[in-house]
Every structure is written in C-alpha cells, then in structure tokens.
Write an enzyme that holds these catalytic residues in place. Structure first.
Site, short mmCIF file in Angstrom:
data_model
loop_
_atom_site.label_atom_id
_atom_site.label_comp_id
_atom_site.label_asym_id
_atom_site.label_seq_id
_atom_site.Cartn_x
_atom_site.Cartn_y
_atom_site.Cartn_z
N SER A 38 0.86 -1.18 0.00
CA SER A 38 0.00 0.00 0.00
C SER A 38 0.89 1.23 0.00
O SER A 38 1.99 1.20 0.56
CB SER A 38 -0.89 0.02 1.25
OG SER A 38 -1.55 1.26 1.38
N TYR A 51 -1.12 -0.84 10.27
CA TYR A 51 -1.27 -1.09 8.83
C TYR A 51 -0.03 -0.60 8.08
O TYR A 51 0.51 -1.31 7.23
CB TYR A 51 -2.53 -0.40 8.32
CG TYR A 51 -2.83 -0.64 6.87
CD1 TYR A 51 -3.36 -1.85 6.44
CD2 TYR A 51 -2.60 0.34 5.91
CE1 TYR A 51 -3.64 -2.09 5.10
CE2 TYR A 51 -2.88 0.13 4.58
CZ TYR A 51 -3.41 -1.09 4.18
OH TYR A 51 -3.68 -1.32 2.85
N ALA A 52 0.43 0.62 8.41
CA ALA A 52 1.60 1.18 7.73
C ALA A 52 2.83 0.31 7.96
O ALA A 52 3.59 0.03 7.03
CB ALA A 52 1.85 2.61 8.20
N ALA A 53 3.02 -0.13 9.19
CA ALA A 53 4.17 -0.98 9.50
C ALA A 53 4.09 -2.31 8.76
O ALA A 53 5.10 -2.79 8.22
CB ALA A 53 4.26 -1.22 11.01
N LYS A 55 2.54 -2.99 5.93
CA LYS A 55 2.72 -2.81 4.49
C LYS A 55 4.15 -2.37 4.15
O LYS A 55 4.67 -2.72 3.09
CB LYS A 55 1.69 -1.82 3.94
CG LYS A 55 0.25 -2.37 4.00
CD LYS A 55 0.11 -3.66 3.22
CE LYS A 55 -1.33 -4.11 3.10
NZ LYS A 55 -1.49 -5.27 2.20
N ILE A 84 -8.29 3.20 -3.38
CA ILE A 84 -9.02 2.53 -4.45
C ILE A 84 -10.50 2.46 -4.05
O ILE A 84 -10.82 2.21 -2.89
CB ILE A 84 -8.47 1.10 -4.67
CG1 ILE A 84 -6.97 1.13 -4.99
CG2 ILE A 84 -9.25 0.36 -5.75
CD1 ILE A 84 -6.61 1.86 -6.27
N THR A 86 -13.47 0.87 -3.22
CA THR A 86 -13.85 -0.47 -2.77
C THR A 86 -14.95 -0.33 -1.72
O THR A 86 -15.23 0.79 -1.26
CB THR A 86 -12.67 -1.20 -2.13
OG1 THR A 86 -12.30 -0.52 -0.92
CG2 THR A 86 -11.47 -1.29 -3.06
#
EC number: 1.1.1.62
Length: 134
Positions: A38, A51-53, A55, A84, A86
């Site tokens: 991402s 999430y950042a870590a 990805k 995106i 979704t």
C-alpha cells in the site's frame, strides 16, 4: 489490533512468498511473485500505525525476496495502491473522502481494475527484467 494486522498483512505475505518461491525453485521454473502492499507502507497515514508498519514490511520482504530469488529467474515485485474505490472506502465519511481526493494528483480514487492491470503486467513476460520494484 496490532498482532492481527501484522499476522495477516506481513506474516501471511511472507508465508505465501516463501511457499511460492520454494515451489518455483524446486520445479526449476522461472516466475513472478507479486505482493500487494500500500502507499501507506511508504508514506504512512494518521491512525494506521499497524497497517503502515505491516505494508512497509511487505515492501522490504519483497525487495529482499527479489535479491534472493533472482538467480533462479524468479522476479518479485510489490504493488502499492493508493486509495481505491472499494466497499471499504465507501464507508469513509464524505468530508474525509473530499480531503483524500484533494491530495490525489488525479483528483479521484483508483478503480480495482487499475491495480489488476499493473499486476497482470508484472505477471507477464513484458516485465521480464523488472524485479524488486514497488
């Protein structure tokens, strides 16, 4: 939850990459492994530390796998989609979406087909010399 996000996004990607790499090496076949990361893994995002870590880990994992598997003719790349359209992004409040789309150079969310087209290219022989890219 930190552990769940890391388990799904990073450990899951590691296990699939490992299995695919082992299968390709043992078969003597070349191939292409494509992981989905991402843009958040590269630039971060408020409230998404886990999430950042996870990805960012996928990016590092993919670059290392590219170095390790390249000698076997196996290419490894990661795709870093931005926002995106979704079902997940449909839940974001409109005020927040307006702010997000204002930061996107194209001025709108991408479509799932945009990501699919990149993955299809990376899986094809047209990208035969691309490896370790994000």
């Amino acid at each position: 939850d930190w552990d769940k996000v890391i388990a799904v996004n990073l450990k899951g990607t590691f296990l699939v990459t490992q299995a695919a790499g082992q299968a390709l090496v043992s078969s003597g076949c070349s191939g292409s492994i494509i992981n989905i990361s991402s843009i958040v893994g590269k630039v971060g995002n408020m409230g998404q530390t886990n999430y950042a870590a996870s990805k960012a880990g996928v990016i590092g994992l993919t670059q290392t796998a590219a170095r390790e598997l390249g000698r076997h003719g196996i290419r490894c790349n990661s795709v870093l989609p931005g926002f995106i359209a979704t079902p997940m992004t449909q839940k974001v409040p409109q005020k927040v979406m307006n702010k997000i789309t204002g930061m996107i150079p194209m001025g709108h969310l991408g479509d799932p087909e945009d990501v699919a087209d990149v993955v299809a290219f990376l899986a094809s022989e047209d990208s035969g010399y691309i490896t370790g890219a994000s």
